[in-house]
Motif scaffolding. Structure first.
Motif, mmCIF file in Angstrom:
data_model
loop_
_atom_site.group_PDB
_atom_site.id
_atom_site.type_symbol
_atom_site.label_atom_id
_atom_site.label_comp_id
_atom_site.label_asym_id
_atom_site.label_seq_id
_atom_site.Cartn_x
_atom_site.Cartn_y
_atom_site.Cartn_z
ATOM 1 N N MET A 104 1.028 -1.066 0.148
ATOM 2 C CA MET A 104 0.252 0.068 0.075
ATOM 3 C C MET A 104 1.193 1.391 0.054
ATOM 4 O O MET A 104 0.477 2.349 0.080
ATOM 5 C CB MET A 104 -1.257 -0.208 1.838
ATOM 6 N N SER A 105 2.194 1.435 -0.022
ATOM 7 C CA SER A 105 3.144 2.392 -0.384
ATOM 8 C C SER A 105 2.072 3.269 -1.259
ATOM 9 O O SER A 105 1.578 2.929 -2.625
ATOM 10 C CB SER A 105 4.041 1.674 -1.178
ATOM 11 N N SER A 106 2.326 4.745 -0.865
ATOM 12 C CA SER A 106 1.892 5.787 -1.192
ATOM 13 C C SER A 106 2.377 6.260 -3.464
ATOM 14 O O SER A 106 1.527 6.642 -3.328
ATOM 15 C CB SER A 106 1.389 7.013 -0.312
ATOM 16 N N SER A 107 3.576 6.169 -2.702
ATOM 17 C CA SER A 107 4.289 6.407 -4.406
ATOM 18 C C SER A 107 3.952 5.759 -5.574
ATOM 19 O O SER A 107 4.428 5.418 -6.366
ATOM 20 C CB SER A 107 5.431 5.946 -3.736
ATOM 21 N N SER A 108 2.727 4.054 -5.165
ATOM 22 C CA SER A 108 2.895 3.608 -5.702
ATOM 23 C C SER A 108 1.771 3.362 -6.861
ATOM 24 O O SER A 108 1.202 4.134 -6.353
ATOM 25 C CB SER A 108 1.921 1.501 -5.626
ATOM 26 N N GLU A 109 1.541 3.053 -7.972
ATOM 27 C CA GLU A 109 0.747 3.705 -9.067
ATOM 28 C C GLU A 109 -0.472 2.484 -8.769
ATOM 29 O O GLU A 109 -0.012 1.092 -8.959
ATOM 30 C CB GLU A 109 1.404 4.012 -10.737
ATOM 31 N N GLY A 110 -1.008 2.859 -9.328
ATOM 32 C CA GLY A 110 -2.635 1.749 -9.334
ATOM 33 C C GLY A 110 -2.694 1.862 -7.875
ATOM 34 O O GLY A 110 -2.934 1.711 -6.895
ATOM 35 N N PRO A 111 -4.240 0.660 -7.944
ATOM 36 C CA PRO A 111 -5.020 0.083 -6.375
ATOM 37 C C PRO A 111 -3.699 -0.711 -5.944
ATOM 38 O O PRO A 111 -2.626 -1.165 -6.458
ATOM 39 C CB PRO A 111 -5.337 -0.455 -7.172
ATOM 40 N N PRO A 112 -3.789 -0.964 -4.806
ATOM 41 C CA PRO A 112 -2.490 -1.678 -3.580
ATOM 42 C C PRO A 112 -2.979 -3.173 -4.330
ATOM 43 O O PRO A 112 -3.573 -3.867 -4.871
ATOM 44 C CB PRO A 112 -2.880 -1.483 -2.690
#
Length: 340
Positions: A104-112
């Protein structure tokens, strides 16, 4: 075993210690619309994960009151955040007896993205997941309604240890603040006991009998004591070395079940959450022990059942205490004791 004469619990002079400051609400996190089921801090004491009965899972920046990430995962009853400093890896366990680990990193793109489901193969828990704790980035511990405690490889989803001993649901896990990765930790159970475990041997080396079913347990920061919070409202503190009860505390007046317990980072204060929506601030030392304040944290709800505090968690740096309840509210409290 007899109680030691030179007990730290009885020899500490109250005038040489901090006074117990009343909790002060500093944040109200709004976003849930049903009963909160869990709340867990990241090791950075800024990020917080909360879950509710509708399946909403929210990752917060608790200091900024900002929602960072969101997913919907039904039946979640327990959560934990990995200590990974670079990623926000979250473990979620629920009524389906399964643990799912998400990025669930806030920097990740798209849904967790779900990384792994535990167990990945073979047998897992035979009861709903009640408590989760990351010892390290790769090691996760779970407690469940089958009474067992399991140690998992968070990368592969395989179980490396099964710690059995509780006769009923294991509902709470607690590690000492000075060694959050173990090897010693405590578990509380509806069988009315708090057990101490050693991860190296996979065995319990001490069992403390409480007054009633245990809803929560807490290790003293240096591991020398353990507290248990009971359904009958009583709180007991045991000296680990002497294996004797050194304090037994009950709020005077109307009894309200204890739903959780946390020591402050110094061990100077003991916080308890209650079914009536109050947070108790206790002084667990010597002759001065007792409830110093009752904070009306979640008492405004019209329905009495909505006041019950379902999660109580102290931030790793000891400055903030989060309480979450069936009223769908998440509150952050300043938890630093005031100096004289």
């Amino acid at each position: 075993m007899s109680k030691p004469r030179d007990s730290a619990w009885n020899n500490l002079a109250s005038d040489r210690l901090w006074s117990i400051g009343k909790l002060r609400q500093v944040r109200l996190l709004t976003g849930h619309n049903s009963k909160i089921t869990s709340a867990s801090w990241h090791r950075n004491s800024e990020h917080l994960i909360t879950t509710d009965q509708s399946g909403n899972v929210i990752l917060w920046d608790a200091m900024q009151k900002a929602k960072l990430r969101y997913i919907n995962k039904p039946f979640i009853t327990a959560s934990a955040i990995s200590p990974d400093p670079d990623k926000t890896i979250v473990a979620l366990g629920g009524l389906d007896n399964v643990i799912c680990i998400y990025n669930m990193s806030s920097s990740s793109e798209g849904p967790p993205v779900m990384k792994v489901e535990l167990p990945s193969s073979g047998e897992g828990h035979e009861g709903s997941i009640t408590s989760l704790h990351f010892c390290t980035i790769d090691k996760l511990i779970s407690a469940a309604g089958d009474g067992d405690i399991r140690v998992w490889d968070a990368n592969t989803g395989t179980c490396s240890q099964v710690l059995a001993g509780h006769a009923r649901d294991a509902v709470s896990l607690s590690f000492q603040h000075d060694a959050v990765g173990g090897p010693m930790f405590a578990s509380g159970s509806l069988d009315g006991t708090v057990r101490l475990w050693d991860l190296r041997s996979g065995k319990s080396f001490a069992t403390f009998t409480m007054d009633d079913e245990v809803n929560g347990c807490a290790m003293f920061p240096d591991g020398r004591a353990v507290a248990g919070a009971c359904v009958n409202g009583a709180v007991s503190v045991y000296d680990v070395r002497a294996q004797q009860r050194v304090q037994h505390m009950v709020v005077s007046g109307k009894v309200s079940a204890c739903t959780g317990v946390q020591f402050s980072i110094s061990g100077r204060a003991l916080y308890t959450s209650h079914e009536n929506g109050c947070i108790g601030c206790w002084e667990p030392y010597g002759a001065t022990s007792g409830c110093k304040a009752l904070v009306a944290a979640h008492t405004a709800a019209q329905q009495q059942s909505a006041r019950s505090i379902s999660a109580l968690s102290l931030s790793p740096d000891g400055t903030a205490l989060v309480s979450a309840a069936y009223d769908a509210q998440v509150k952050v409290w300043a938890a630093q004791p005031s100096s004289k």
